[in-house]
Design a protein around this motif. Structure first.
Motif, mmCIF file in Angstrom:
data_model
loop_
_atom_site.group_PDB
_atom_site.id
_atom_site.type_symbol
_atom_site.label_atom_id
_atom_site.label_comp_id
_atom_site.label_asym_id
_atom_site.label_seq_id
_atom_site.Cartn_x
_atom_site.Cartn_y
_atom_site.Cartn_z
ATOM 1 N N ASP A 40 0.824 -1.207 0.000
ATOM 2 C CA ASP A 40 0.000 0.000 0.000
ATOM 3 C C ASP A 40 0.860 1.259 0.000
ATOM 4 O OD1 ASP A 40 -2.368 -1.390 -0.072
ATOM 5 O OD2 ASP A 40 -2.652 -1.393 2.093
ATOM 6 N N LEU A 85 2.298 1.611 -3.471
ATOM 7 C CA LEU A 85 1.267 1.951 -4.456
ATOM 8 C C LEU A 85 0.970 3.448 -4.450
ATOM 9 C CD1 LEU A 85 -0.885 0.879 -6.507
ATOM 10 C CD2 LEU A 85 -2.462 0.748 -4.564
ATOM 11 N N THR A 86 0.747 4.007 -3.272
ATOM 12 C CA THR A 86 0.440 5.436 -3.195
ATOM 13 C C THR A 86 1.658 6.296 -3.518
ATOM 14 O OG1 THR A 86 0.837 5.331 -0.802
ATOM 15 C CG2 THR A 86 -1.430 5.150 -1.540
ATOM 16 N N ILE A 141 2.122 7.210 -7.268
ATOM 17 C CA ILE A 141 1.278 8.175 -7.984
ATOM 18 C C ILE A 141 1.093 9.511 -7.260
ATOM 19 C CG2 ILE A 141 0.011 6.423 -9.254
ATOM 20 C CD1 ILE A 141 -2.180 6.555 -7.203
ATOM 21 N N PHE A 163 2.652 0.992 -10.821
ATOM 22 C CA PHE A 163 1.272 0.970 -10.330
ATOM 23 C C PHE A 163 0.638 -0.392 -10.579
ATOM 24 C CE2 PHE A 163 -3.291 1.493 -10.908
ATOM 25 C CZ PHE A 163 -3.638 2.111 -9.720
ATOM 26 N N ALA A 194 -0.446 -2.802 -7.438
ATOM 27 C CA ALA A 194 -1.879 -3.096 -7.384
ATOM 28 C C ALA A 194 -2.119 -4.598 -7.520
ATOM 29 C CB ALA A 194 -2.618 -2.330 -8.478
ATOM 30 N N GLU A 222 -2.558 5.935 -16.142
ATOM 31 C CA GLU A 222 -3.337 4.699 -16.053
ATOM 32 C C GLU A 222 -3.266 3.973 -17.386
ATOM 33 O OE1 GLU A 222 -6.725 2.016 -16.080
ATOM 34 O OE2 GLU A 222 -6.672 3.858 -17.244
ATOM 35 N N SER A 279 -11.213 6.290 -9.308
ATOM 36 C CA SER A 279 -9.964 5.556 -9.097
ATOM 37 C C SER A 279 -9.276 5.954 -7.805
ATOM 38 C CB SER A 279 -9.008 5.796 -10.278
ATOM 39 O OG SER A 279 -9.563 5.333 -11.487
ATOM 40 N N TYR A 285 -9.731 3.275 -4.801
ATOM 41 C CA TYR A 285 -8.924 2.076 -4.601
ATOM 42 C C TYR A 285 -7.425 2.349 -4.631
ATOM 43 C CZ TYR A 285 -7.817 1.573 -9.628
ATOM 44 O OH TYR A 285 -7.341 1.765 -10.896
ATOM 45 N N SER A 286 -7.004 3.510 -5.189
ATOM 46 C CA SER A 286 -5.573 3.788 -5.268
ATOM 47 C C SER A 286 -5.069 4.651 -4.113
ATOM 48 C CB SER A 286 -5.241 4.484 -6.596
ATOM 49 O OG SER A 286 -5.925 5.710 -6.709
#
Length: 305
Positions: free
Chosen positions: A70, A73-74, A77, A104, A108, A180, A275, A278-279
């Protein structure tokens, strides 16, 4: 205009959520706060698990990996989005865009696989409690995490290589806050049918597959819990998987919301806003879900702090 080959230097424009100047400070502080909460919350979970020997069991080993996923992931972006808002420069280079998209997809997918692995762990713990320590041995736990990581890396590399074969024209505006995959493919001037075929195939294989495993595990878990005679035993068995079930529901419901929103509205801006759930939002809420409903995590956090 003739399409330019993707080997040349290209730049994309990340349009983000809004072009109104008065909204930019609000968006900056909102996403900065969410990013800091995500990083600090998940980092505390990792430190609490590693510092407490009582939490060195499979369930918390998988949880620490999920928290790490997590954070990554963050971080892939949000910092770039914050820099674009602060500098009012929406340009992202071609190489940076492909790199961001690659990582990403990787993190994910890794988080998706970890949720399936954690569901299997709860299945063994509730349905086969006497054989739990034998089945969920350290070697198997490390192997499942390693396989999940390898599959995620291969998937991200496949999607990135498929994008590298595309050519792009001059219209390089991405109506999103990060690169994306689907948005980048739609900008291509060359034939995107192979890319779309790979995207749909991998979505079914790597998306529906783990979800089917999670649903199967919880069907077995529910049937085992129903077979327990005492109400206290049922509550104790269900409480061990309540946090994971909450995270799974939040993760998959937000992803389904994104795709249903994109399919019904055909708006890239509404898809980008969805988006965020979940992101950004889901990784931020995961530490709260696991810490608020888990006495062991709360005890370990108190000891660590």
């Amino acid at each position: 205009m003739e399409p330019r080959n993707c080997s040349q230097v290209l730049e994309f424009l990340l349009l983000g959520f809004s072009r109104e100047p008065e909204l930019q400070p609000f968006l900056f502080w909102l996403f900065l706060s969410m990013y800091l909460i995500t990083v600090i919350g998940n980092l505390l979970i990792i430190l609490a698990i590693t510092s407490d020997t009582h939490l060195h069991i499979p369930m918390y080993f998988f949880l620490s990996n999920l928290s790490l996923s997590d954070i990554c992931l963050t971080t892939t972006i949000v910092p770039k989005m914050l820099a674009n808002i602060q500098t009012q420069n929406k340009v992202i280079s071609y190489d940076t865009c492909i790199t961001q998209m690659n990582f990403f997809i990787l993190f994910a997918g890794f988080g998706n696989f970890l949720l399936a692995v954690m569901a299997y762990d709860r299945f063994v713990a509730i349905c086969h409690p006497l054989h739990y320590t034998v089945i969920m041995n350290p070697r198997l736990c490390v192997l499942m995490v390693l396989v999940s990581c390898i599959l995620s890396v291969l998937h991200s590399l496949l999607q990135s290589l498929m994008v590298l074969r595309l050519s792009f024209c001059t219209d390089l505006e991405i109506p999103h806050y990060f690169c994306e995959l689907n948005q980048v493919v739609q900008l291509a001037c060359s034939d995107t049918f192979p890319n779309e075929l790979v995207m749909y195939f991998t979505s079914v294989l790597l998306g529906v597959g783990p979800l089917a495993g999670i649903l199967y595990s919880y069907c077995k878990i529910v049937s085992s819990i129903c077979a327990i005679s005492s109400a206290q035993g049922k509550y104790k068995a269900f409480s061990t998987c309540a946090s994971h079930l909450s995270v799974v529901s939040l993760f998959y419901c937000t992803i389904l919301g994104v795709y249903f929103s994109a399919a019904t509205t055909h708006s890239s801006h509404s898809s980008g806003a969805a988006s965020v759930m979940y992101s950004v939002v889901t990784p931020m809420l995961n530490p709260f879900i696991y810490s608020l409903k888990n006495k062991d995590i709360k005890r370990a956090l108190k000891r660590y702090l």
